[in-house]
Structures are given as C-alpha cells and as structure tokens.
Scaffold this motif. Structure first.
Motif, PDB file in Angstrom:
ATOM      1  N   GLU A  44      17.507  92.336  30.248  1.00  0.00           N
ATOM      2  CA  GLU A  44      16.676  93.459  30.672  1.00  0.00           C
ATOM      3  C   GLU A  44      17.417  94.449  31.567  1.00  0.00           C
ATOM      4  N   GLN A  45      18.733  94.297  31.688  1.00  0.00           N
ATOM      5  CA  GLN A  45      19.459  95.103  32.681  1.00  0.00           C
ATOM      6  C   GLN A  45      20.004  96.412  32.135  1.00  0.00           C
ATOM      7  N   TYR A  46      19.439  96.920  31.041  1.00  0.00           N
ATOM      8  CA  TYR A  46      19.909  98.216  30.534  1.00  0.00           C
ATOM      9  C   TYR A  46      19.723  99.303  31.598  1.00  0.00           C
ATOM     10  N   ARG A  47      20.712 100.159  31.684  1.00  0.00           N
ATOM     11  CA  ARG A  47      20.619 101.339  32.541  1.00  0.00           C
ATOM     12  C   ARG A  47      21.376 102.473  31.867  1.00  0.00           C
ATOM     13  N   PRO A  48      20.969 103.705  32.072  1.00  0.00           N
ATOM     14  CA  PRO A  48      21.727 104.823  31.479  1.00  0.00           C
ATOM     15  C   PRO A  48      23.159 104.833  32.000  1.00  0.00           C
ATOM     16  N   ALA A  49      24.111 104.888  31.084  1.00  0.00           N
ATOM     17  CA  ALA A  49      25.523 104.876  31.460  1.00  0.00           C
ATOM     18  C   ALA A  49      26.315 105.622  30.403  1.00  0.00           C
ATOM     19  N   ALA A  50      27.616 105.747  30.643  1.00  0.00           N
ATOM     20  CA  ALA A  50      28.532 106.435  29.710  1.00  0.00           C
ATOM     21  C   ALA A  50      28.038 107.854  29.452  1.00  0.00           C
ATOM     22  N   ASN A  51      27.685 108.179  28.200  1.00  0.00           N
ATOM     23  CA  ASN A  51      27.303 109.547  27.851  1.00  0.00           C
ATOM     24  C   ASN A  51      25.808 109.815  27.982  1.00  0.00           C
ATOM     25  N   VAL A  52      25.031 108.781  28.230  1.00  0.00           N
ATOM     26  CA  VAL A  52      23.584 108.945  28.321  1.00  0.00           C
ATOM     27  C   VAL A  52      23.224 109.704  29.596  1.00  0.00           C
TER      28      VAL A  52
END
Length: 363
Positions: free
Chosen positions: A291-299
């Motif tokens: 559940e640890q998705y977070r906006p990263a990289a190009n998002v």
C-alpha cells in the motif's frame, strides 16, 4: 469438580496434537536448507558460465531483445558488460521473513529494462549512478555481506538486465564460500531464457507483478507486453522453486513471494492479478499486497510547455497547473487496498505478508 476420565484426556491430547502438528509443521516448513547453487555439479556450473558469456555477446535476456554485443555497446538498459551498482548493504525494508533480524544483503543495480513513470527508485533505475563492478568483484561483495554483515541472504534488486553478470557472480561466490540463499528481486519483466540461466542459482524469486492491461503497461511502464511477459515469467519462477518455504527461525529460504503495489484507480487490475495467481500458481502462493505507493519519478511533474494553435491561427500557451500522469498523482486509498485484498481472498489466496496473530513469525 471430579478428575477427568482417561478417555477425556486421550481425546484432549488428540485434539491438541492435531492442532500442534498443523501449526508447527506445515508443508512450508523446512528442517534445514542448502542453497541451490551449492548443489550444482562442476559440469552444470561450466555450462552456465558459457551461456552467460554467449548472452553478453548477443543480448537477448529480457523481453526487449536488443540483440547488442554488451562488450561493445548497450541496449535499452544502458548497461554494458560490467554491472553498475548503486548501493550494497544490509537492508531492513523488506518483508520480515526476508530481512530477519540481521537484514537482507541487498544489491541495488543501476539501470532497468522498464521505464516506469512512477518508479520509486527512479534515481537508481533511470540513471547510471554507482560503481562499475566485474562479476568477480560483485562476488567479493557478496562475501563481505555474508561475513561482515552477517545477512540472511543476498538480495539482487532489479537484476533483469544484468542476468549474465549475476550468474557469473554467483558461480564465483560459490567458489569463495558463499552459503546463504540468493533472492532474485524483479519487476517480473523477465524472459524465459534469463530464468533458464538463473535456474539452479536462485532460491527465492521476488517478482513485483505491477499491472495487467496492455494499455496501462504502455502508458505507465513503456512496455505494452509487460503483463504477458510477467505471467510467463511468474509461472516459470514457480515451476523452478515452488511455494515459499521457511526454516524454524521464520526466515524464507526457497520459493516464490509475489508482490503487488496497489496503484490509484488500478484496483481492478490488481483483482485480475490475484485471480491469475490463484488459478495459475495455486492458492498457496505467498503474496504481499503493498500500500506504499506514492507519486514519484515523472508523476506530478509539470507538463512540458508547448504552443497550441487554436482555431483561427491564434497561439495559446498550455494551461498552467497541468501535470503528467495526473490520474495517479495521489496516494492510494485504504479502500483501494482493501478491494484488492478482498479479491485475493475470494480467489482462495490465504498466505499474505501480514503480522502474525501469535507470538513468533508468520510462516
């Protein structure tokens, strides 16, 4: 109160014995474990070395099938004949059964054969940061992790694009005295040829099955065939090492542990992945629904400004505030995670990376 009758005592002992045997000795519990690479014959090891060198000269060990000579140039992954490693250290951010008390001996490889727009390790995977190592030098680092770090395993993180070098490093480390399990920690964008080379060298496969639909794969991973390759790869991994098994100390020693990172608005794809795992690998497969998705990289980055020609030939700048991949530019919700978990349970899966409901480890 009177003393229990002998028949009552026997019945109670029988019930206790049944419960104890089921809890303490499931089919996933090992008395002891010898890493698979230790069991290779000298002839088998020699054949793997020859294949590894051949693949480097004509690289076809991932679904990209670049076909380049890695001694002369690079393909999609940007990595040549040597590996580039960003971090080598004991790691305590893995599943409890992987990291244990002393940590997992993690090797973070730079480069990747995917270009995930949301990559949580984008500074490593999308760039060539780190130190160049030959397979022999890499093997020496495995030994340092084992002898100095006292880690429980060697955890190869994002190895899909450096499979020949990894195979050579494991074979060399075997000669140096390596004796702990090898973990192949992958995006699941592997080829059958690469997994064939790793067969007999890897003890635990740790694939992250990301998304299901070709449209999502094309947009977010830059690989339309990702899901098809992942399904094929996960099947091959499971055929090699089976379901995840533990020794009595609660540490995983062999088998497959499938991860799935729940993403905003993609819970329907997660449901399909869970259904596939239950039907194709069996209901005993060990799953970590993350559940640890977070906006990263190009998002969430601003879209590149461009001039747009409107009707009548009037130029207008792109609207301010627009960001890339806006549909996943947020954290995942508890309900989205719960939806995937419920789907997994409906499919019959029951071995999850949950805290144990008793004293000790969840095995």
């Amino acid at each position: 109160m009177g003393r229990p009758r002998p028949t009552q005592i026997k019945a109670a002992l029988a019930r206790s014995s049944l419960k104890r045997s089921l809890h303490l000795a499931p089919p996933f519990l090992l008395d002891d474990y010898i890493p698979r690479y230790q069991l290779l014959t000298s002839v088998e090891a020699s054949k793997k070395r020859s294949r590894a060198y051949a693949h480097l000269r004509n690289c076809n060990l991932c679904p990209r099938l670049c076909g380049v000579n890695r001694y002369e140039t690079t393909g999609m992954c940007l990595i040549g004949a040597n590996v580039k490693v960003n971090v080598i250290a004991p790691h305590f951010g893995e599943e409890p059964c992987i990291q244990g008390h002393n940590g997992s001996g993690s090797v973070f490889f730079s480069g990747c054969n995917l270009r995930c727009s949301f990559c949580q390790n984008h500074d490593i995977a999308h760039q060539r940061n780190g130190m160049d190592l030959t397979p022999e030098e890499l093997a020496e680092w495995y030994m340092k992790l084992q002898e100095v770090g006292n880690v429980h395993n060697i955890n190869l993180i994002t190895p899909e694009h450096v499979v020949p070098q990894v195979a050579l490093s494991i074979l060399h480390a075997r000669e140096l005295g390596l004796r702990i399990p090898i973990i192949y920690n992958t995006s699941a964008f592997d080829s059958l040829a690469s997994l064939e080379l790793m067969d007999g060298l890897v003890d635990i496969y740790l694939p992250d099955f990301k998304v299901w639909s070709p449209a999502t794969s094309r947009r977010l991973l830059k690989a339309e065939d990702y899901a098809a390759a992942a399904r094929e790869s996960v099947r091959a991994m499971h055929a090699q090492v089976g379901d995840l098994c533990f020794t009595g100390d609660g540490l995983a020693k062999k088998g497959v542990l499938v991860r799935h990172l729940v993403m905003p608005g993609k819970e329907a794809e997660g449901e399909l992945i869970m259904k596939f795992l239950a039907e194709d690998l069996g209901r005993d497969v060990f799953v970590n629904i993350m559940e640890q998705y977070r906006p990263a990289a190009n998002v969430g980055k601003p879209k590149r400004r461009a001039k747009v020609v409107e009707t009548g030939g009037v130029e207008a700048a792109q609207k301010d505030g627009e960001v890339r991949y806006a549909e996943i530019n947020r954290a995942v919700t508890d309900e989205e995670v719960s939806t995937v978990r419920r789907a997994a349970e409906r499919a019959g899966l029951w071995r999850f990376n949950d805290p144990p409901k008793h004293d000790g480890f969840a095995i």
